[in-house]
Write a protein that holds these residues in place. Structure first.
Motif, short mmCIF file in Angstrom:
data_model
loop_
_atom_site.label_atom_id
_atom_site.label_comp_id
_atom_site.label_asym_id
_atom_site.label_seq_id
_atom_site.Cartn_x
_atom_site.Cartn_y
_atom_site.Cartn_z
N GLY A 39 52.93 31.06 111.73
CA GLY A 39 51.64 31.69 111.49
C GLY A 39 51.76 33.07 110.86
N GLY A 40 52.88 33.73 111.04
CA GLY A 40 53.13 35.03 110.41
C GLY A 40 53.85 34.88 109.08
N MET A 43 51.94 33.50 106.06
CA MET A 43 50.98 34.38 105.39
C MET A 43 51.63 35.20 104.28
N PRO A 58 43.40 32.73 103.85
CA PRO A 58 42.85 33.69 104.82
C PRO A 58 43.37 33.41 106.23
N LYS A 59 43.37 34.44 107.08
CA LYS A 59 43.89 34.30 108.43
C LYS A 59 43.16 33.23 109.23
N ASP A 60 41.85 33.10 109.06
CA ASP A 60 41.12 32.09 109.83
C ASP A 60 41.56 30.68 109.47
N PHE A 62 44.69 29.94 108.49
CA PHE A 62 45.99 29.81 109.18
C PHE A 62 45.78 29.51 110.66
N ASP A 63 44.85 30.21 111.29
CA ASP A 63 44.59 29.99 112.71
C ASP A 63 44.17 28.54 112.97
N TYR A 88 53.50 34.59 114.43
CA TYR A 88 52.49 35.63 114.22
C TYR A 88 52.39 36.52 115.46
N SER A 92 53.07 40.17 113.96
CA SER A 92 51.85 40.97 113.75
C SER A 92 51.94 42.32 114.44
#
Length: 112
Positions: A39-40, A43, A58-60, A62-63, A88, A92
């Motif tokens: 997840g990190g 990105m 976008p992060k959402d 990936f989430d 992540y 993060s």
């Protein structure tokens, strides 16, 4: 023993089949495998020398992909006997200055 999974898609890829099969065999032999969802690292652009750069999501997105892949891994490996982590969670928390103070000093600027 661990396998890393890239969450840039909504599902695991056929490329993951062999390492996940091997991981499952280790689990069946009594080991506790770890699945690292990137997840990190997912990105970050892909520096593998391809003709075009990885599309940055976008992060959402990936989430959501991490959530879907986590559900797939639970179906494949069961509810117990393995661990799934998202890089992540620790990446993060790093800030650039701290990272460069600790690790940047070990490389010349040309290598970086």
């Amino acid at each position: 023993l661990y396998v890393g999974v890239d969450p840039t898609a909504k599902s695991i890829h056929i490329v993951n089949l062999i390492p996940l099969t091997i991981l499952k065999r280790f689990q069946n032999a009594g080991h506790r495998p770890v699945i690292v969802v990137g997840g990190g690292t997912g990105m970050i652009g892909d520096p593998s020398g391809k003709a075009s750069e990885r599309k940055l999501l976008p992060k959402d997105v990936f989430d959501e992909n991490v959530s879907r892949i986590t559900k797939q891994m639970t179906r494949l490996f069961g509810k117990d006997g393995f661990e799934i982590v998202n890089n992540y969670d620790w990446l993060s928390k790093l800030d650039l200055i701290s990272f460069l103070r600790d690790y940047g000093k070990l490389f010349s600027i040309n290598v970086m």
